[in-house]
Design a protein around this motif. Sequence first.
Motif, PDB file in Angstrom:
ATOM      1  N   GLU A 140       0.860  -1.181   0.000  1.00 49.46           N
ATOM      2  CA  GLU A 140       0.000   0.000   0.000  1.00 49.46           C
ATOM      3  C   GLU A 140       0.895   1.229   0.000  1.00 49.46           C
ATOM      4  OE1 GLU A 140      -3.869  -1.694   2.379  1.00 49.46           O
ATOM      5  OE2 GLU A 140      -2.231  -0.835   3.550  1.00 49.46           O
ATOM      6  N   MET A 141       0.520   2.192  -0.797  1.00 51.94           N
ATOM      7  CA  MET A 141       1.329   3.400  -0.930  1.00 51.94           C
ATOM      8  C   MET A 141       0.425   4.609  -0.896  1.00 51.94           C
ATOM      9  SD  MET A 141       4.041   4.121  -3.958  1.00 51.94           S
ATOM     10  CE  MET A 141       5.258   5.403  -3.871  1.00 51.94           C
ATOM     11  N   SER A 142       0.926   5.677  -0.306  1.00 51.17           N
ATOM     12  CA  SER A 142       0.234   6.961  -0.331  1.00 51.17           C
ATOM     13  C   SER A 142       1.233   8.003  -0.813  1.00 51.17           C
ATOM     14  CB  SER A 142      -0.287   7.320   1.059  1.00 51.17           C
ATOM     15  OG  SER A 142      -0.892   8.602   1.022  1.00 51.17           O
ATOM     16  N   ILE A 143       0.830   8.762  -1.814  1.00 48.22           N
ATOM     17  CA  ILE A 143       1.671   9.831  -2.346  1.00 48.22           C
ATOM     18  C   ILE A 143       0.888  11.133  -2.226  1.00 48.22           C
ATOM     19  CG2 ILE A 143       2.890  10.752  -4.352  1.00 48.22           C
ATOM     20  CD1 ILE A 143       3.163   7.922  -5.384  1.00 48.22           C
ATOM     21  N   VAL A 144       1.504  12.137  -1.646  1.00 46.23           N
ATOM     22  CA  VAL A 144       0.902  13.466  -1.609  1.00 46.23           C
ATOM     23  C   VAL A 144       1.461  14.234  -2.793  1.00 46.23           C
ATOM     24  CG1 VAL A 144       0.686  15.626  -0.319  1.00 46.23           C
ATOM     25  CG2 VAL A 144       0.590  13.427   0.884  1.00 46.23           C
ATOM     26  N   TRP A 145       0.551  14.746  -3.604  1.00 46.04           N
ATOM     27  CA  TRP A 145       0.892  15.537  -4.777  1.00 46.04           C
ATOM     28  C   TRP A 145       0.506  16.993  -4.528  1.00 46.04           C
ATOM     29  CZ3 TRP A 145       2.782  13.972  -9.651  1.00 46.04           C
ATOM     30  CH2 TRP A 145       2.962  12.594  -9.809  1.00 46.04           C
ATOM     31  N   THR A 146       1.077  17.878  -5.319  1.00 49.32           N
ATOM     32  CA  THR A 146       0.682  19.278  -5.332  1.00 49.32           C
ATOM     33  C   THR A 146       0.535  19.727  -6.767  1.00 49.32           C
ATOM     34  OG1 THR A 146       1.169  21.493  -4.464  1.00 49.32           O
ATOM     35  CG2 THR A 146       3.032  20.249  -5.331  1.00 49.32           C
ATOM     36  N   LEU A 147      -0.231  20.790  -6.947  1.00 42.66           N
ATOM     37  CA  LEU A 147      -0.278  21.496  -8.229  1.00 42.66           C
ATOM     38  C   LEU A 147       0.427  22.823  -7.990  1.00 42.66           C
ATOM     39  CD1 LEU A 147      -3.947  20.834  -9.417  1.00 42.66           C
ATOM     40  CD2 LEU A 147      -1.848  19.659 -10.123  1.00 42.66           C
ATOM     41  N   ARG A 148       1.658  22.944  -8.483  1.00 40.19           N
ATOM     42  CA  ARG A 148       2.422  24.159  -8.304  1.00 40.19           C
ATOM     43  C   ARG A 148       2.080  25.152  -9.406  1.00 40.19           C
ATOM     44  NH1 ARG A 148       8.374  23.831  -9.754  1.00 40.19           N
ATOM     45  NH2 ARG A 148       7.482  24.471 -11.711  1.00 40.19           N
ATOM     46  N   PRO A 149       1.495  26.305  -9.024  1.00 45.71           N
ATOM     47  CA  PRO A 149       1.124  27.281 -10.059  1.00 45.71           C
ATOM     48  C   PRO A 149       2.346  27.729 -10.856  1.00 45.71           C
ATOM     49  CG  PRO A 149       0.109  27.827  -7.958  1.00 45.71           C
ATOM     50  CD  PRO A 149       1.106  26.731  -7.687  1.00 45.71           C
ATOM     51  N   ASN A 150       2.150  27.901 -12.165  1.00 42.74           N
ATOM     52  CA  ASN A 150       3.210  28.443 -13.016  1.00 42.74           C
ATOM     53  C   ASN A 150       3.405  29.911 -12.673  1.00 42.74           C
ATOM     54  OD1 ASN A 150       3.287  25.964 -14.301  1.00 42.74           O
ATOM     55  ND2 ASN A 150       1.964  26.620 -15.974  1.00 42.74           N
ATOM     56  N   LYS A 151       4.631  30.388 -12.829  1.00 46.97           N
ATOM     57  CA  LYS A 151       4.921  31.791 -12.512  1.00 46.97           C
ATOM     58  C   LYS A 151       4.765  32.674 -13.709  1.00 46.97           C
ATOM     59  CE  LYS A 151       7.835  30.533  -8.753  1.00 46.97           C
ATOM     60  NZ  LYS A 151       8.941  30.704  -7.964  1.00 46.97           N
TER      61      LYS A 151
END
Length: 151
Positions: A140-151
């Motif tokens: 079992e795996m858990s990955i936390v992702w983000t959406l990094r806004p473009n600059k």
Amino acid sequence: MSSETLPSIGEMMAASVPMARTLNLEFAETTAERAVVRMPDQPDFHNHVGGPHAGAMFTLAESASGAIVMAAFGDQLGRAVPLAVRAEIGYKKLAMGPVTATAELGRPVAEVVAELDAGERPEFPVNIAITREDGAVTGEMSIVWTLRPNK
């Protein structure tokens, strides 16, 4: 370009992620609700007990999480880049033969996009189960992702 001529997420992942090609990953299902990725049994990637190496299983699960992230948030790529923030994996049972990773988003897509709309950098978990052909959960795996806004 019609949707019939667009490559599938699995095809795009295989084309753009060298490790997915190296491990011969098969993207069976890629939707915003679920991604299912299979890794065939390959002796070149076995560990000391004859099953898939832990690193190969990590890559399988991470690839399933990436596929669901692309399915859920691919329409946001013009303004944000998805990045894995952290991951945790637990190996539960001996994996032998082909293994399958099934990923599910841990937050509603609309909630994550609303945070992005508000100028935030949203984080969201993707939970993945790795199973043998007999259905037994081997990891079992858990990955936390983000959406990094473009600059």
